[in-house]
Motif scaffolding. Structure first.
Motif, PDB file in Angstrom:
ATOM      1  N   PRO A  40       0.816  -1.210   0.000  1.00 56.82           N
ATOM      2  CA  PRO A  40       0.000   0.000   0.000  1.00 56.82           C
ATOM      3  C   PRO A  40       0.854   1.267   0.000  1.00 56.82           C
ATOM      4  O   PRO A  40       1.915   1.324   0.634  1.00 56.82           O
ATOM      5  N   LEU A  41       0.416   2.255  -0.755  1.00 58.86           N
ATOM      6  CA  LEU A  41       0.999   3.600  -0.773  1.00 58.86           C
ATOM      7  C   LEU A  41       2.381   3.685  -1.426  1.00 58.86           C
ATOM      8  O   LEU A  41       3.021   4.742  -1.376  1.00 58.86           O
ATOM      9  N   VAL A  42       2.839   2.594  -2.029  1.00 58.40           N
ATOM     10  CA  VAL A  42       4.126   2.636  -2.734  1.00 58.40           C
ATOM     11  C   VAL A  42       3.939   2.024  -4.122  1.00 58.40           C
ATOM     12  O   VAL A  42       3.067   1.172  -4.326  1.00 58.40           O
ATOM     13  N   PRO A  43       4.762   2.454  -5.101  1.00 55.25           N
ATOM     14  CA  PRO A  43       4.638   1.894  -6.453  1.00 55.25           C
ATOM     15  C   PRO A  43       4.967   0.405  -6.468  1.00 55.25           C
ATOM     16  O   PRO A  43       5.697  -0.098  -5.604  1.00 55.25           O
ATOM     17  N   LYS A  44       4.442  -0.291  -7.468  1.00 56.07           N
ATOM     18  CA  LYS A  44       4.770  -1.709  -7.617  1.00 56.07           C
ATOM     19  C   LYS A  44       6.232  -1.856  -8.018  1.00 56.07           C
ATOM     20  O   LYS A  44       6.807  -0.982  -8.667  1.00 56.07           O
ATOM     21  N   ILE A  45       6.838  -2.983  -7.628  1.00 59.10           N
ATOM     22  CA  ILE A  45       8.250  -3.243  -7.879  1.00 59.10           C
ATOM     23  C   ILE A  45       8.372  -4.528  -8.681  1.00 59.10           C
ATOM     24  O   ILE A  45       7.804  -5.564  -8.311  1.00 59.10           O
ATOM     25  N   LYS A  46       9.125  -4.478  -9.765  1.00 61.12           N
ATOM     26  CA  LYS A  46       9.363  -5.679 -10.555  1.00 61.12           C
ATOM     27  C   LYS A  46      10.347  -6.567  -9.798  1.00 61.12           C
ATOM     28  O   LYS A  46      11.463  -6.176  -9.504  1.00 61.12           O
ATOM     29  N   ILE A  47       9.924  -7.787  -9.493  1.00 63.39           N
ATOM     30  CA  ILE A  47      10.762  -8.665  -8.681  1.00 63.39           C
ATOM     31  C   ILE A  47      11.239  -9.915  -9.419  1.00 63.39           C
ATOM     32  O   ILE A  47      12.203 -10.539  -8.987  1.00 63.39           O
ATOM     33  N   MET A  48      10.570 -10.268 -10.523  1.00 61.39           N
ATOM     34  CA  MET A  48      10.958 -11.481 -11.233  1.00 61.39           C
ATOM     35  C   MET A  48      10.597 -11.419 -12.707  1.00 61.39           C
ATOM     36  O   MET A  48       9.683 -10.686 -13.109  1.00 61.39           O
ATOM     37  N   ASN A 231     -11.240 -14.017 -25.592  1.00 58.71           N
ATOM     38  CA  ASN A 231     -11.119 -14.031 -24.122  1.00 58.71           C
ATOM     39  C   ASN A 231      -9.683 -14.289 -23.688  1.00 58.71           C
ATOM     40  O   ASN A 231      -9.405 -15.089 -22.788  1.00 58.71           O
ATOM     41  N   SER A 232      -8.724 -13.608 -24.320  1.00 62.29           N
ATOM     42  CA  SER A 232      -7.306 -13.836 -24.018  1.00 62.29           C
ATOM     43  C   SER A 232      -6.924 -13.284 -22.652  1.00 62.29           C
ATOM     44  O   SER A 232      -7.555 -12.358 -22.128  1.00 62.29           O
ATOM     45  N   PHE A 233      -5.871 -13.849 -22.101  1.00 62.58           N
ATOM     46  CA  PHE A 233      -5.395 -13.494 -20.772  1.00 62.58           C
ATOM     47  C   PHE A 233      -4.873 -12.063 -20.729  1.00 62.58           C
ATOM     48  O   PHE A 233      -4.146 -11.628 -21.613  1.00 62.58           O
ATOM     49  N   VAL A 234      -5.260 -11.329 -19.667  1.00 60.59           N
ATOM     50  CA  VAL A 234      -4.786  -9.964 -19.459  1.00 60.59           C
ATOM     51  C   VAL A 234      -3.858  -9.877 -18.260  1.00 60.59           C
ATOM     52  O   VAL A 234      -2.793  -9.273 -18.311  1.00 60.59           O
ATOM     53  N   GLY A 235      -4.239 -10.486 -17.146  1.00 63.63           N
ATOM     54  CA  GLY A 235      -3.412 -10.373 -15.940  1.00 63.63           C
ATOM     55  C   GLY A 235      -3.894 -11.267 -14.823  1.00 63.63           C
ATOM     56  O   GLY A 235      -4.976 -11.848 -14.879  1.00 63.63           O
ATOM     57  N   TYR A 236      -3.052 -11.364 -13.812  1.00 58.79           N
ATOM     58  CA  TYR A 236      -3.337 -12.190 -12.636  1.00 58.79           C
ATOM     59  C   TYR A 236      -2.988 -11.371 -11.402  1.00 58.79           C
ATOM     60  O   TYR A 236      -1.984 -10.662 -11.367  1.00 58.79           O
ATOM     61  N   GLU A 237      -3.825 -11.492 -10.374  1.00 53.35           N
ATOM     62  CA  GLU A 237      -3.564 -10.813  -9.118  1.00 53.35           C
ATOM     63  C   GLU A 237      -3.827 -11.768  -7.964  1.00 53.35           C
ATOM     64  O   GLU A 237      -4.736 -12.602  -8.034  1.00 53.35           O
ATOM     65  N   ALA A 238      -3.028 -11.636  -6.915  1.00 56.64           N
ATOM     66  CA  ALA A 238      -3.255 -12.397  -5.688  1.00 56.64           C
ATOM     67  C   ALA A 238      -2.805 -11.535  -4.515  1.00 56.64           C
ATOM     68  O   ALA A 238      -1.853 -10.754  -4.638  1.00 56.64           O
ATOM     69  N   ARG A 239      -3.505 -11.684  -3.397  1.00 58.91           N
ATOM     70  CA  ARG A 239      -3.158 -10.878  -2.227  1.00 58.91           C
ATOM     71  C   ARG A 239      -3.144 -11.736  -0.975  1.00 58.91           C
ATOM     72  O   ARG A 239      -3.973 -12.627  -0.792  1.00 58.91           O
ATOM     73  N   ASN A 240      -2.180 -11.433  -0.096  1.00 61.25           N
ATOM     74  CA  ASN A 240      -2.143 -11.997   1.249  1.00 61.25           C
ATOM     75  C   ASN A 240      -1.776 -10.864   2.188  1.00 61.25           C
ATOM     76  O   ASN A 240      -0.660 -10.345   2.151  1.00 61.25           O
ATOM     77  N   GLY A 241      -2.730 -10.475   3.026  1.00 62.10           N
ATOM     78  CA  GLY A 241      -2.476  -9.334   3.898  1.00 62.10           C
ATOM     79  C   GLY A 241      -2.261  -8.078   3.072  1.00 62.10           C
ATOM     80  O   GLY A 241      -3.061  -7.719   2.212  1.00 62.10           O
ATOM     81  N   SER A 242      -1.144  -7.394   3.304  1.00 59.63           N
ATOM     82  CA  SER A 242      -0.856  -6.144   2.601  1.00 59.63           C
ATOM     83  C   SER A 242      -0.062  -6.346   1.317  1.00 59.63           C
ATOM     84  O   SER A 242       0.178  -5.392   0.579  1.00 59.63           O
ATOM     85  N   ILE A 243       0.337  -7.581   1.024  1.00 64.93           N
ATOM     86  CA  ILE A 243       1.164  -7.853  -0.152  1.00 64.93           C
ATOM     87  C   ILE A 243       0.294  -8.258  -1.330  1.00 64.93           C
ATOM     88  O   ILE A 243      -0.521  -9.174  -1.223  1.00 64.93           O
ATOM     89  N   LYS A 244       0.494  -7.591  -2.443  1.00 62.94           N
ATOM     90  CA  LYS A 244      -0.230  -7.903  -3.669  1.00 62.94           C
ATOM     91  C   LYS A 244       0.760  -8.294  -4.752  1.00 62.94           C
ATOM     92  O   LYS A 244       1.776  -7.640  -4.937  1.00 62.94           O
ATOM     93  N   ILE A 245       0.472  -9.388  -5.452  1.00 62.09           N
ATOM     94  CA  ILE A 245       1.297  -9.850  -6.556  1.00 62.09           C
ATOM     95  C   ILE A 245       0.538  -9.615  -7.864  1.00 62.09           C
ATOM     96  O   ILE A 245      -0.635  -9.945  -7.979  1.00 62.09           O
ATOM     97  N   ILE A 246       1.220  -9.042  -8.844  1.00 63.25           N
ATOM     98  CA  ILE A 246       0.628  -8.742 -10.139  1.00 63.25           C
ATOM     99  C   ILE A 246       1.490  -9.395 -11.218  1.00 63.25           C
ATOM    100  O   ILE A 246       2.720  -9.285 -11.185  1.00 63.25           O
ATOM    101  N   ILE A 247       0.857 -10.049 -12.182  1.00 60.12           N
ATOM    102  CA  ILE A 247       1.587 -10.707 -13.278  1.00 60.12           C
ATOM    103  C   ILE A 247       1.057 -10.186 -14.601  1.00 60.12           C
ATOM    104  O   ILE A 247      -0.146 -10.201 -14.848  1.00 60.12           O
ATOM    105  N   ASN A 248       1.972  -9.720 -15.434  1.00 61.65           N
ATOM    106  CA  ASN A 248       1.627  -9.258 -16.775  1.00 61.65           C
ATOM    107  C   ASN A 248       2.624  -9.821 -17.767  1.00 61.65           C
ATOM    108  O   ASN A 248       3.785 -10.098 -17.426  1.00 61.65           O
TER     109      ASN A 248
END
Length: 251
Positions: A40-48, A231-248
């Motif tokens: 929350p409140l910070v930009p997303k970071i590319k991790i992998m 109906n092609s894939f656009v993205g995936y999201e998952a959250r646990n607590g305050s951590i959100k993972i985004i895949i593009n």
């Protein structure tokens, strides 16, 4: 700062994206995907980054993947690995053999699962887990399960979610859980379909442990598709607590 005791990416290797081979019996496809972490409140970071190679021929598929960490952040453990999945296509993508080798915290780990007639016939974990510290996973719980990568091979094809109503039984070599799709929402503003799912823990989790692994214990899951004929894939999201993972996908 939130610290993750277990790697957020126990099965990040699962993101094996592709376009289903509807017009040909043979498909060879290379693709690359970016994985982001967001607090929350910070930009997303590319991790992998994940580089993938998929081959589909007649009723069989073979998938190879390489995972490379990019930016090291305190709240996610660094992980690098490679693996492959072999199986057959029969309405769903069904694995027959899954292997994954990865390095986390400077320690090499290995997972192998063999399947026969929708049953698991061999499980190898190196190093082995202390099952006495984990909730029970028995043989009955493993019937009709698939590995995490095969799960994503299925859900990245909108039709295999059965219009966001399907249920998938997943086992990653340690943890056993269900992902149950339960809601379809059309977003007319951006022309997408959002499939929401809940995750249900079945077994293989430490007793009285709060699991910080976003994929093994998500508060919510969302898979996004284009609302058109493909109906092609656009993205995936998952959250646990305050951590959100985004895949593009990297275009």
């Amino acid at each position: 700062m939130l610290l993750i005791k277990k790697s957020v990416f126990t099965f990040i290797f699962i993101f094996f994206f592709f376009i289903p081979p509807t017009l040909a019996d043979t498909l060879n496809q290379e693709r690359k995907f970016n994985i982001y972490a967001k607090l929350p409140l910070v930009p997303k970071i590319k991790i992998m980054e994940i580089n993938t190679l998929l081959n589909v021929e007649n009723e069989s598929f073979h998938y190879e993947f390489i995972i490379n960490s990019k930016n090291i952040v305190e709240f996610i453990n660094q992980i690098d690995g490679k693996g492959k999945v072999e199986g057959f296509v029969n309405n769903l993508y069904q694995p027959t053999k899954y292997t994954y080798t990865y390095i986390r915290k400077k320690k090499e780990k290995y997972v192998e699962i063999d399947y026969d007639d929708n049953k698991i016939v061999k499980i190898i974990n190196v190093p082995e887990f202390d099952n006495s510290k984990l909730s029970v996973v028995n043989d009955e719980m493993l019937i009709d399960t698939i590995d995490p990568s095969s799960f994503f091979l299925n859900v990245l094809d909108f039709n295999k979610t059965e219009s966001c109503k399907n249920k998938f039984k997943i086992f990653d070599g340690k943890r056993r859980y269900d992902v149950v799709f339960n809601n379809l929402t059309k977003n007319t503003d951006n022309g997408t379909i959002e499939c929401e799912a809940k995750q249900i823990r079945i077994g293989g989790y430490k007793k009285e442990e709060k699991v910080n692994d976003v994929f093994a214990a998500s508060d919510y899951i969302k898979v996004i598709y284009k609302d058109d004929k493909l109906n092609s894939f656009v993205g995936y999201e998952a959250r646990n607590g305050s951590i959100k993972i985004i895949i593009n996908e990297s275009l």
